[in-house]
Scaffold this active site. Structure first.
Site, PDB file in Angstrom:
ATOM      1  N   HIS A 112      -2.231 -48.786   3.620  1.00 38.23           N
ATOM      2  CA  HIS A 112      -1.467 -47.658   3.802  1.00 38.23           C
ATOM      3  C   HIS A 112      -0.585 -46.611   3.092  1.00 38.23           C
ATOM      4  O   HIS A 112      -1.034 -45.605   3.027  1.00 38.23           O
ATOM      5  CB  HIS A 112       0.122 -47.640   5.170  1.00 38.23           C
ATOM      6  CG  HIS A 112      -1.498 -48.232   6.272  1.00 38.23           C
ATOM      7  ND1 HIS A 112      -2.166 -48.295   6.864  1.00 38.23           N
ATOM      8  CD2 HIS A 112      -1.240 -49.863   6.359  1.00 38.23           C
ATOM      9  CE1 HIS A 112      -2.486 -48.882   7.260  1.00 38.23           C
ATOM     10  NE2 HIS A 112      -1.821 -49.828   7.167  1.00 38.23           N
ATOM     11  N   TYR A 138       5.546 -45.288   6.105  1.00 39.66           N
ATOM     12  CA  TYR A 138       5.734 -46.260   5.720  1.00 39.66           C
ATOM     13  C   TYR A 138       4.380 -46.300   4.574  1.00 39.66           C
ATOM     14  O   TYR A 138       4.838 -46.899   3.833  1.00 39.66           O
ATOM     15  CB  TYR A 138       5.356 -48.259   6.866  1.00 39.66           C
ATOM     16  CG  TYR A 138       4.514 -48.419   6.351  1.00 39.66           C
ATOM     17  CD1 TYR A 138       5.512 -49.948   6.550  1.00 39.66           C
ATOM     18  CD2 TYR A 138       3.144 -48.830   6.604  1.00 39.66           C
ATOM     19  CE1 TYR A 138       4.234 -50.709   5.727  1.00 39.66           C
ATOM     20  CE2 TYR A 138       2.522 -50.497   5.863  1.00 39.66           C
ATOM     21  CZ  TYR A 138       3.439 -51.756   5.756  1.00 39.66           C
ATOM     22  OH  TYR A 138       2.963 -52.472   5.132  1.00 39.66           O
TER      23      TYR A 138
END
Ligand SMILES: NC(=O)c1ccc[n+]([C@@H]2O[C@H](COP(=O)([O-])OP(=O)(O)OC[C@H]3O[C@@H](n4cnc5c(N)ncnc54)[C@H](O)[C@@H]3O)[C@@H](O)[C@H]2O)c1
Length: 280
Positions: A112, A138
């Site tokens: 991510h 995140y």
């Protein structure tokens, strides 16, 4: 190998796999988590501490041969929570290693950090083809993790290996994870390779099993000594029967970050919905 490997976030999913698997590969383990570990193994040391507590981290790192830093929030959350646990936590893990004289740190980064990268139509993405394009707060924390690791290599001469983990789960549960799965056995093998590779300096490698449908290249991980033994394809028929063939125009399937890169995957929305853990 003198001294135990300090594992932060050792009570979690990956930490539990490593606490079982690393000793079988010859590593002694010192487990750190903010929650107590109920089932420590014989010979395993335990520290209950917050990874953002620098002083506690220096104490925990003293005498360790390496640090495997897993602790933090493992999915999207609010900015205050992510920045504290994941960015302050990674700073403390690296700075404590430096102060305690620990040469090697393995960091649990994530796909991510690059989640808005388009999925390749064909061919495999090398790490160098995927600069930071975080899909969430995140993801920003993982891009920052890699940047902090790079700083500690260049400025202080540590060895830092960043593992851009795909989906570390007991088994894949979605069609996307047929590409992104990192099996428990391969997780242990990858961390073991990251701990053993001679003088890696700064390295960023994908953390993925040798899945038939993967879109990440394994050359850099293999250069560390990683040899995947699993392939998510054994789960493909069952998952495709349940979920059907993926629509390639569905936004979930156009970016490597999957649903994290979709408009609905927004920290505020997620908080409002009080969603449970999403697909890693
Ligand atoms: N599981 C995956 O698919 C995946 C994918 C990419 C990256 N990662 C990364 O790998 C790491 C481990 O993931 P996981 O799936 O085992 O997550 P997990 O949530 O199961 O475990 C995280 C652990 O960290 C501990 N922790 C959280 N904040 C802490 C703090 N401030 N101080 C000390 N301990 C703290 C928690 O108590 C928990 O035991 C995370 O950094 C995650 O972002 C995981």
């Amino acid at each position: 190998m003198s001294g135990p490997v300090l594992i932060t976030g050792a009570a979690g999913l990956i930490g539990t796999w490593l606490r079982g698997g690393l000793p079988e590969r010859g590593w002694a383990v010192r487990s750190l988590d903010v929650v107590p570990i109920p089932d420590t193994r014989p010979g395993e040391e335990q520290v209950v501490a917050d990874v953002t507590d620098l002083s506690a981290m220096v104490d925990a790192s003293t005498g360790a041969s390496a640090v495997v830093h897993l602790a933090g929030i493992a999915t999207e959350s609010t900015w205050p929570a992510i920045s504290h646990s994941n960015i302050e936590g990674t700073y403390a893990a690296l700075e404590a290693a430096r102060r305690a004289g620990v040469q090697r740190v393995v960091l649990a980064s994530s796909n991510h950090a690059t989640g808005y990268t388009p999925r390749p139509g064909q061919g495999l993405l090398r790490e160098a083809d995927a600069p930071h394009r975080p899909d969430t707060y995140y993801g920003v924390s993982k891009a920052t993790m890699e940047a902090l690791g790079s700083l500690y290599v260049d400025r202080y001469g540590l060895d830092v290996v960043c593992l851009r983990i795909g989906s570390a789960l007991p088994e894949p549960t979605t069609v996307r994870q047929l590409a992104t799965w990192l099996s428990p056995t391969d997780t242990v093998g990858l961390v073991d390779a990251a701990l053993r590779a001679p003088s890696p300096g700064f390295a960023v490698v994908w953390g993925v099993s040798d899945n038939t449908r993967r879109w990440w290249d394994l050359i850099a991980a293999q250069a560390l000594g990683y040899e995947s033994v699993d392939d998510a394809e054994v789960y493909a028929a069952a998952l495709l029967e349940v979920h059907g063939r993926p629509d390639p125009t569905d936004p979930v399937h156009t970016r490597v970050g999957g649903e994290y890169a979709t408009a609905a995957f927004d920290a505020e929305t997620i908080e409002a919905q009080q969603a449970g853990p999403a697909e890693p």
